[in-house]
Design an enzyme around this catalytic site. Sequence first.
Site, short mmCIF file in Angstrom:
data_model
loop_
_atom_site.label_atom_id
_atom_site.label_comp_id
_atom_site.label_asym_id
_atom_site.label_seq_id
_atom_site.Cartn_x
_atom_site.Cartn_y
_atom_site.Cartn_z
N HIS A 18 0.81 -1.22 0.00
CA HIS A 18 0.00 0.00 0.00
C HIS A 18 0.84 1.27 0.00
O HIS A 18 0.36 2.32 -0.45
CB HIS A 18 -0.94 0.02 1.21
N GLY A 19 2.06 1.22 0.51
CA GLY A 19 2.85 2.44 0.54
C GLY A 19 4.21 2.24 1.17
O GLY A 19 4.40 1.34 2.00
#
Length: 519
Positions: A370-371
């Site tokens: 996700h990041g």
Amino acid sequence: MSLQTLRDAFDACANWVIGINSLLAPYTDWYFSRLHELLPEPFFNTQAFLLFFALVFALYWLIPRRWQLTRIWLLVAASFHFYAAWSRDLAFLVTTTTLADYLFGRLMDATERKKFRFGVVSASIAMNLGVLCYFKYRGFFLNELHDSLVRLGYDPGYGKLDVARIIVPFGISFYTFEAISYAVDVYRRKIAAERSLPRFLLFILFFPHLVSGPIVRAGDFLRQSRRPKRWNWIRAQIGVQLFLMGVLKKMAIADRMAIICDPIFKNPNDYSSAACWIAVLAYSLRIYCDFSGYSDMALGLAHLFGYRLTNNFNMPYSSLNVSEFWRRWHISLSSWLRDYVFIPLGGSRSSRWHNYRNLMITMLLGGLWHGAAWGYVAWGFAHGLMLVIHKQFQEFCARRGRLDAAFRTQLGVLFSLLLTFFCVSMCWVLFQPEIVKALVLYQKLFSFSLGKPLPLSNHSFWYTVAFIAVCHLLVRSGAWKHIYPQLPAPVLGIGYAFCLCLAMLLAPATGSTFIYFQF
């Protein structure tokens, strides 16, 4: 042929490409700058996109059905322009890596030599992960290495990178996972390598799912691309309904929830504990309606072209435990992680502790997907830990019949639902790049301190909460399946027109971008 001859041929080709590029540069620069003016943002809920879609839709269905390959080339060209309107260079990057994946697949299909095929699939995975890591993770890892060397007293030899200024291609995590799953499935002989270049380009570049999923499996999509598409009014109705529901979720709910939660998540110290609690609830509603709204719009647009994409959400906030939540939330990602990470690690076939280890590794990778920030890693760790605890609690209840029966009563079901929603919402606090702000927000939540009130009226917020809760209960109970088929067509038409008007009326003057575009 000597090495020098190959080098001379390569240099000649490179010089030819550079020359052609310099000759065409004035025209291509004008073309793509004009394209950016016409379609400045790859958002589905904008007037510019709707005009773009209407043009592609009209041309697509005007092409005779027997010219199926022409239709596919049209969608490939439209998808490339959709992405190039935001960034020409990154559109060429995605197209180039897609061409490479096509060639890798053909190479694997052309031989039975296991070592050679393993080398090809490894090269395909390395290329895709290399591009992903370069754009998405290099700033994070280089900065962490810089800080570690400084703490140890060494000179890193380079300065810290400004992560905010690094341009990350929209949707790079989504189409990277699609390309990897294709390469692995071809290697495992689950599917044959696609021989048609335009069909393979469409599989990766299809603009409804290009920038924010759902993650499409090659076997399902490529099979659909071979079928001639016939106009179907029922399918068109489903597509329009899904698109309108997505617009309502995004503009009327998610963007309004952003007005509440964004200021508080950015500066939690300024607000009261009560405001912080409501901000956490607002963010839970926002991220669900934002991402599921995009998914609904993507599914609706695909239906209008005759394609069916994977359903990505199934009322996740009506889950009774965190395992069920991950079967209902971001279904295309959770199933991808299960098939290509969890099961290859051993899944649940090995010992209990190996099963727990596999769960933790899978969720940590899911968080990092996700990041590139410690907040996302912590979010993945928290979900992995909740999955492990749930597994242990299941085993504990299975040995105690009365306790297991208590959780099956209406009161037990309600308690499980509320507890799961509470735990998931607490984890959403970590779902941000700056983990320090998440820790401050946790402190505000449990210290009951004073500060600024909510930036929006409480009434509109609680009406929205009640609306989403009722929708979840209708679907969870199965009542909606009985109600929907009995509604007359005029009532349905008025209902969806009302949804569109409501979205336009309640949408803030400046809407927020889709959260998952950054992934």
